[in-house]
Design a protein around this motif. Structure first.
Motif, PDB file in Angstrom:
ATOM      1  N   LEU A   1      45.718 121.383  18.890  1.00  0.00           N
ATOM      2  CA  LEU A   1      46.696 121.123  17.840  1.00  0.00           C
ATOM      3  C   LEU A   1      47.958 120.580  18.490  1.00  0.00           C
ATOM      4  O   LEU A   1      48.261 120.917  19.634  1.00  0.00           O
ATOM      5  CB  LEU A   1      47.050 122.417  17.091  1.00  0.00           C
ATOM      6  CG  LEU A   1      45.962 123.096  16.292  1.00  0.00           C
ATOM      7  CD1 LEU A   1      46.470 124.426  15.735  1.00  0.00           C
ATOM      8  CD2 LEU A   1      45.489 122.211  15.161  1.00  0.00           C
TER       9      LEU A   1
ATOM     10  N   PRO B   1      42.730 120.157  11.279  1.00  0.00           N
ATOM     11  CA  PRO B   1      41.825 121.210  11.725  1.00  0.00           C
ATOM     12  C   PRO B   1      40.972 121.715  10.567  1.00  0.00           C
ATOM     13  O   PRO B   1      41.385 121.660   9.405  1.00  0.00           O
ATOM     14  CB  PRO B   1      42.770 122.306  12.230  1.00  0.00           C
ATOM     15  CG  PRO B   1      44.047 122.063  11.528  1.00  0.00           C
ATOM     16  CD  PRO B   1      44.128 120.582  11.280  1.00  0.00           C
ATOM     17  N   THR B   2      39.792 122.195  10.891  1.00  0.00           N
ATOM     18  CA  THR B   2      38.944 122.822   9.880  1.00  0.00           C
ATOM     19  C   THR B   2      39.490 124.205   9.552  1.00  0.00           C
ATOM     20  O   THR B   2      40.353 124.729  10.258  1.00  0.00           O
ATOM     21  CB  THR B   2      37.496 122.975  10.394  1.00  0.00           C
ATOM     22  OG1 THR B   2      37.517 123.897  11.494  1.00  0.00           O
ATOM     23  CG2 THR B   2      36.903 121.635  10.824  1.00  0.00           C
ATOM     24  N   ASP B   3      38.970 124.818   8.505  1.00  0.00           N
ATOM     25  CA  ASP B   3      39.396 126.182   8.162  1.00  0.00           C
ATOM     26  C   ASP B   3      39.134 127.135   9.322  1.00  0.00           C
ATOM     27  O   ASP B   3      39.955 127.987   9.634  1.00  0.00           O
ATOM     28  CB  ASP B   3      38.686 126.685   6.904  1.00  0.00           C
ATOM     29  CG  ASP B   3      39.194 126.016   5.640  1.00  0.00           C
ATOM     30  OD1 ASP B   3      40.328 125.475   5.673  1.00  0.00           O
ATOM     31  OD2 ASP B   3      38.480 126.042   4.631  1.00  0.00           O
ATOM     32  N   ALA B   4      37.985 127.002   9.958  1.00  0.00           N
ATOM     33  CA  ALA B   4      37.634 127.883  11.071  1.00  0.00           C
ATOM     34  C   ALA B   4      38.579 127.693  12.249  1.00  0.00           C
ATOM     35  O   ALA B   4      38.978 128.660  12.896  1.00  0.00           O
ATOM     36  CB  ALA B   4      36.196 127.640  11.514  1.00  0.00           C
ATOM     37  N   GLU B   5      38.959 126.447  12.543  1.00  0.00           N
ATOM     38  CA  GLU B   5      39.877 126.181  13.637  1.00  0.00           C
ATOM     39  C   GLU B   5      41.276 126.704  13.333  1.00  0.00           C
ATOM     40  O   GLU B   5      41.958 127.209  14.197  1.00  0.00           O
ATOM     41  CB  GLU B   5      39.949 124.674  13.910  1.00  0.00           C
ATOM     42  CG  GLU B   5      38.681 124.116  14.516  1.00  0.00           C
ATOM     43  CD  GLU B   5      38.650 122.609  14.516  1.00  0.00           C
ATOM     44  OE1 GLU B   5      37.869 122.052  15.300  1.00  0.00           O
ATOM     45  OE2 GLU B   5      39.386 121.973  13.738  1.00  0.00           O
ATOM     46  N   TRP B   6      41.689 126.577  12.077  1.00  0.00           N
ATOM     47  CA  TRP B   6      43.017 127.028  11.689  1.00  0.00           C
ATOM     48  C   TRP B   6      43.112 128.513  11.823  1.00  0.00           C
ATOM     49  O   TRP B   6      43.991 129.127  12.293  1.00  0.00           O
ATOM     50  CB  TRP B   6      43.309 126.580  10.266  1.00  0.00           C
ATOM     51  CG  TRP B   6      44.721 126.805   9.881  1.00  0.00           C
ATOM     52  CD1 TRP B   6      45.164 127.629   8.906  1.00  0.00           C
ATOM     53  CD2 TRP B   6      45.899 126.199  10.449  1.00  0.00           C
ATOM     54  NE1 TRP B   6      46.531 127.582   8.828  1.00  0.00           N
ATOM     55  CE2 TRP B   6      47.011 126.714   9.762  1.00  0.00           C
ATOM     56  CE3 TRP B   6      46.120 125.303  11.469  1.00  0.00           C
ATOM     57  CZ2 TRP B   6      48.318 126.343  10.060  1.00  0.00           C
ATOM     58  CZ3 TRP B   6      47.425 124.932  11.757  1.00  0.00           C
ATOM     59  CH2 TRP B   6      48.486 125.450  11.049  1.00  0.00           C
TER      60      TRP B   6
ATOM     61  N   MET C   1      32.367 128.091  18.289  1.00  0.00           N
ATOM     62  CA  MET C   1      33.236 127.010  17.877  1.00  0.00           C
ATOM     63  C   MET C   1      33.592 126.180  19.105  1.00  0.00           C
ATOM     64  O   MET C   1      33.904 126.706  20.163  1.00  0.00           O
ATOM     65  CB  MET C   1      34.496 127.592  17.231  1.00  0.00           C
ATOM     66  CG  MET C   1      35.461 126.556  16.768  1.00  0.00           C
ATOM     67  SD  MET C   1      37.006 127.139  16.031  1.00  0.00           S
ATOM     68  CE  MET C   1      36.602 128.685  15.319  1.00  0.00           C
ATOM     69  N   ALA C   2      33.583 124.879  18.926  1.00  0.00           N
ATOM     70  CA  ALA C   2      33.928 123.966  20.017  1.00  0.00           C
ATOM     71  C   ALA C   2      35.432 124.001  20.291  1.00  0.00           C
ATOM     72  O   ALA C   2      36.221 124.413  19.451  1.00  0.00           O
ATOM     73  CB  ALA C   2      33.507 122.546  19.648  1.00  0.00           C
ATOM     74  N   THR C   3      35.803 123.579  21.479  1.00  0.00           N
ATOM     75  CA  THR C   3      37.216 123.515  21.853  1.00  0.00           C
ATOM     76  C   THR C   3      37.923 122.463  20.997  1.00  0.00           C
ATOM     77  O   THR C   3      37.357 121.427  20.675  1.00  0.00           O
ATOM     78  CB  THR C   3      37.338 123.124  23.330  1.00  0.00           C
ATOM     79  OG1 THR C   3      36.619 124.077  24.110  1.00  0.00           O
ATOM     80  CG2 THR C   3      38.782 123.102  23.776  1.00  0.00           C
ATOM     81  N   PHE C   4      39.176 122.756  20.632  1.00  0.00           N
ATOM     82  CA  PHE C   4      39.972 121.814  19.859  1.00  0.00           C
ATOM     83  C   PHE C   4      41.432 121.963  20.268  1.00  0.00           C
ATOM     84  O   PHE C   4      41.793 122.889  20.968  1.00  0.00           O
ATOM     85  CB  PHE C   4      39.822 122.045  18.345  1.00  0.00           C
ATOM     86  CG  PHE C   4      40.346 123.373  17.888  1.00  0.00           C
ATOM     87  CD1 PHE C   4      41.629 123.484  17.371  1.00  0.00           C
ATOM     88  CD2 PHE C   4      39.571 124.522  17.985  1.00  0.00           C
ATOM     89  CE1 PHE C   4      42.124 124.703  16.949  1.00  0.00           C
ATOM     90  CE2 PHE C   4      40.053 125.744  17.562  1.00  0.00           C
ATOM     91  CZ  PHE C   4      41.330 125.844  17.051  1.00  0.00           C
TER      92      PHE C   4
ATOM     93  N   LYS D   1      43.629 111.212  15.312  1.00  0.00           N
ATOM     94  CA  LYS D   1      43.482 112.664  15.209  1.00  0.00           C
ATOM     95  C   LYS D   1      42.936 113.032  13.835  1.00  0.00           C
ATOM     96  O   LYS D   1      42.751 112.177  12.973  1.00  0.00           O
ATOM     97  CB  LYS D   1      44.825 113.340  15.447  1.00  0.00           C
ATOM     98  CG  LYS D   1      45.380 113.083  16.833  1.00  0.00           C
ATOM     99  CD  LYS D   1      46.750 113.667  16.976  1.00  0.00           C
ATOM    100  CE  LYS D   1      47.345 113.310  18.332  1.00  0.00           C
ATOM    101  NZ  LYS D   1      48.729 113.742  18.439  1.00  0.00           N
TER     102      LYS D   1
END
Length: 66
Positions: free
Chosen positions: A6, A61-66, A1-4, A58
């Motif tokens: 919040l 977030p995606t489900d994976a990021e959350w 997963m890429a950096t993100f 902005k």
């Protein structure tokens, strides 16, 4: 997963009202009753996405990021 990233704080009534005034967001029923510094609740996913886009491009977030 890429950096993100919040945001550290919730979206306050003050910030969401600014989005509504800019005509980028739809007013949420009862928003005027929420104190300025308190978080907004009962916002649809579409309204949340609109706020994120208005707030410096902005996104939610995606489900994976959350």
């Amino acid at each position: 997963m890429a950096t993100f990233a919040l945001d550290r704080m919730e979206v306050t009534a003050t910030r969401f009202t600014a989005c509504v005034r800019a005509k980028a967001c739809v007013a949420v029923p009862g928003l005027e009753a929420v104190a300025e510094g308190l978080p907004v609740a009962m916002v649809s996913v579409a309204d949340a996405a609109a706020f994120c886009a208005w707030d410096h491009g902005k996104r939610l977030p995606t489900d994976a990021e959350w």
